[in-house]
Design an enzyme around this catalytic site. Structure first.
Site, PDB file in Angstrom:
ATOM      1  N   LYS A   1      39.885  45.375  23.510  1.00 29.33           N
ATOM      2  CA  LYS A   1      40.489  46.664  23.845  1.00 29.33           C
ATOM      3  C   LYS A   1      41.711  46.414  24.739  1.00 29.33           C
ATOM      4  CE  LYS A   1      40.992  50.745  26.049  1.00 29.33           C
ATOM      5  NZ  LYS A   1      41.818  50.979  27.277  1.00 29.33           N
TER       6      LYS A   1
ATOM      7  N   GLY B   1      37.765  45.136  35.557  1.00 29.47           N
ATOM      8  CA  GLY B   1      38.402  46.389  35.938  1.00 29.47           C
ATOM      9  C   GLY B   1      37.737  47.015  37.141  1.00 29.47           C
TER      10      GLY B   1
ATOM     11  N   GLU C   1      33.325  42.296  35.629  1.00 27.50           N
ATOM     12  CA  GLU C   1      33.869  41.950  36.947  1.00 27.50           C
ATOM     13  C   GLU C   1      34.454  43.225  37.526  1.00 27.50           C
ATOM     14  OE1 GLU C   1      37.746  39.878  38.828  1.00 27.50           O
ATOM     15  OE2 GLU C   1      36.838  38.773  37.157  1.00 27.50           O
TER      16      GLU C   1
ATOM     17  N   CYS D   1      42.033  39.928  42.137  1.00 31.03           N
ATOM     18  CA  CYS D   1      40.627  40.248  42.392  1.00 31.03           C
ATOM     19  C   CYS D   1      40.054  39.417  43.527  1.00 31.03           C
ATOM     20  CB  CYS D   1      39.809  40.047  41.126  1.00 31.03           C
ATOM     21  SG  CYS D   1      40.017  38.429  40.361  1.00 31.03           S
TER      22      CYS D   1
END
Length: 487
Positions: A148, A203, A227, A264
């Site tokens: 996606k 995300g 995550e 992140c």
């Protein structure tokens, strides 16, 4: 244009057919497919870099390094596939004298799950995108992959997918082994489609949790490897503070503002002894020297401002450097105390995805272990200490709450290698026993099957006695290279 539900269904069905045709190919064939992708991405590098810069505003140097990392990762996984590492082929021969009684002939090997759905991230247009870690892990495992595309870099995603699909077709892979979809409805349906057997996601906690619940609510739940969020706290001992205070502060500012704080693994909390006026001026000067850059999207910038403003208005949180607004915000630096974060745990749990961080001041070093015991799950935790320091209790608390514990370095910059662990307890990830970076990531999309008492000719090739694929295997407890296996 968004992918319709009908189109999504056809794409997944085709991916399943391709998976069925490709799941038993020899490791060399699968490795060749991965190499074809790597070569094609390299050849289209200038075109892809231009698209990435247009959509993300990231500098060329950062993008070029990220593309190089992506290509390296694909080739590293191809090497793993060629050696048969993901298969984990294990053979226990008949042993009448086995310690618990006679042992039958028992052989185990990993098989791909099927079609894997992958959600690309906003902050890494190559490394966690169309052919990032989750997608290449799925292909290396032998799965079909439906990705996606993230709307933060949609044109780049579509062009990257075209290049990957063309490379796979030219290399002889079945049509549809890799495909992409666009839009939220298709993404939601991807999680629930009956032929999809696992999901990889990077995300926000909010979206990740919605999709996790969706995966769990299926009649047959599937693994959801998400995550989500991490604050990545850094703990500075008193000895380290006395020995290299200025160095630590400069490196900290560089780490939390790297990539405009959109990593992140950005250190969102720094625990240090009490600040004085001189130290505050060092911090303010270091932050002022940072050159602001445009954030990846206006939506991310808006979300960052909202969370940052809420944080700096919490009780007992003070502003050291105010920063500013806009899509290219100057960095913000806040401060508070250990006592305050123990009273208000939201300070320890709220991720500010952007160029902001919090310095937490302590009175006594014993408070570090106390506050570490209250942390949620993290991707990383870091200790800045001096040689000879015994920090057993603190380290014990940190390893219980993070996937990677770092000594005298900084968490930003995640290398792709064999021992990497990019995961952690919830909410850092939804599957603490796995990693989304490094060669072990492939194992998320595999399932072991044992064969007992089978004749050799009826076994999968990976388990047959003469090792026709020439892969590494564990035979009667000992790892053997192909060159050491009797032919």
């Amino acid at each position: 244009m968004s992918t319709t539900i009908e189109q999504l269904d056809r794409i997944v069905r085709t991916a399943h057919e391709a998976f069925a045709a490709a799941r038993d190919v020899a490791p060399r064939t699968r490795a060749n497919w991965l190499e074809a992708i790597a070569t094609a991405l390299e050849g289209a590098g200038d075109e892809l870099l231009a698209l990435a810069h247009e959509e993300t505003h990231l500098p060329e140097g950062r993008l070029r390094g990220e593309l190089a990392r992506t290509v390296f990762q694909i080739r590293l996984f191809a090497d793993e596939v060629l050696r048969g590492e993901p298969l984990d082929a294990t053979i226990d021969h008949v042993d009448p004298s086995w310690g618990m009684g006679p042992r039958p002939d028992l052989r185990r090997v990993n098989f791909p799950l099927g079609v894997v759905g992958v959600f690309g991230s906003s902050n890494f247009p190559f490394a966690f995108s169309v052919m990032g870690g989750d997608s290449v892990s799925g292909l290396a495992a032998g799965c079909g992959v439906v990705h996606k595309i993230h709307d933060a870099h949609e044109k780049l995603g579509q062009r990257t997918a075209e290049i990957v699909i063309q490379a796979l077709q030219a290399a002889g892979a079945p049509r549809g082994l890799f495909a992409t979809v666009i839009g939220r409805p298709a993404g939601e349906e991807l999680v629930t489609h009956r032929l999809v057997r696992a999901i990889g996601f990077t995300g926000s906690t909010q979206v990740g949790r919605l999709l996790l619940d969706r995966a769990a609510a299926r009649p047959e739940p599937i693994p959801f490897y998400g995550e989500l969020a991490s604050i990545n706290p850094v703990f500075v001992t008193q000895r380290a503070w006395q020995a290299r205070k200025e160095e630590i502060l400069r490196e900290y500012v560089g780490s939390y503002t790297l990539g405009m704080g959109q990593f992140c693994t950005k250190p969102g909390l720094l625990f240090v002894p009490q600040l004085d006026m001189a130290t505050s001026r060092i911090l303010q000067a270091a932050v002022a020297a940072v050159q602001p850059a445009q954030m990846l999207t206006s939506a991310l910038a808006g979300g960052y401002r909202k969370v940052r403003d809420e944080m700096r208005h919490r009780p007992k949180v003070e502003v050291l450097v105010a920063g500013d607004d806009g899509d290219s915000p100057a960095p913000t630096l806040l401060t508070t105390s250990v006592a305050a974060v123990l009273e208000n745990r939201d300070i320890l749990a709220e991720e500010m995805f952007g160029p902001a961080s919090i310095i937490v001041q302590y009175d006594d070093e014993s408070q570090l272990t106390q506050v570490a015991a209250t942390l949620d799950g993290q991707l990383t935790t870091t200790v800045q200490a001096e040689p000879g320091e015994q920090l057993t209790e603190l380290i014990s608390e940190l390893q219980a709450r993070s996937g990677r514990v770092i000594w005298n370095a900084w968490p930003t910059g995640v290398t792709v290698t064999y021992a990497q662990q990019h995961g952690g307890p919830y909410p850092a990830t939804t599957a603490a026993g796995t990693t989304s970076v490094g060669t072990a990531a492939v194992r998320r999309f595999l399932r072991p099957v044992s064969y007992q008492g089978f004749p050799d000719e009826a076994l999968p090739l990976a388990l047959q006695e003469n090792n026709p694929w020439g892969i590494m295997r564990r035979v009667d407890g000992e790892w053997q290279h192909a060159s050491k296996v009797a032919k």
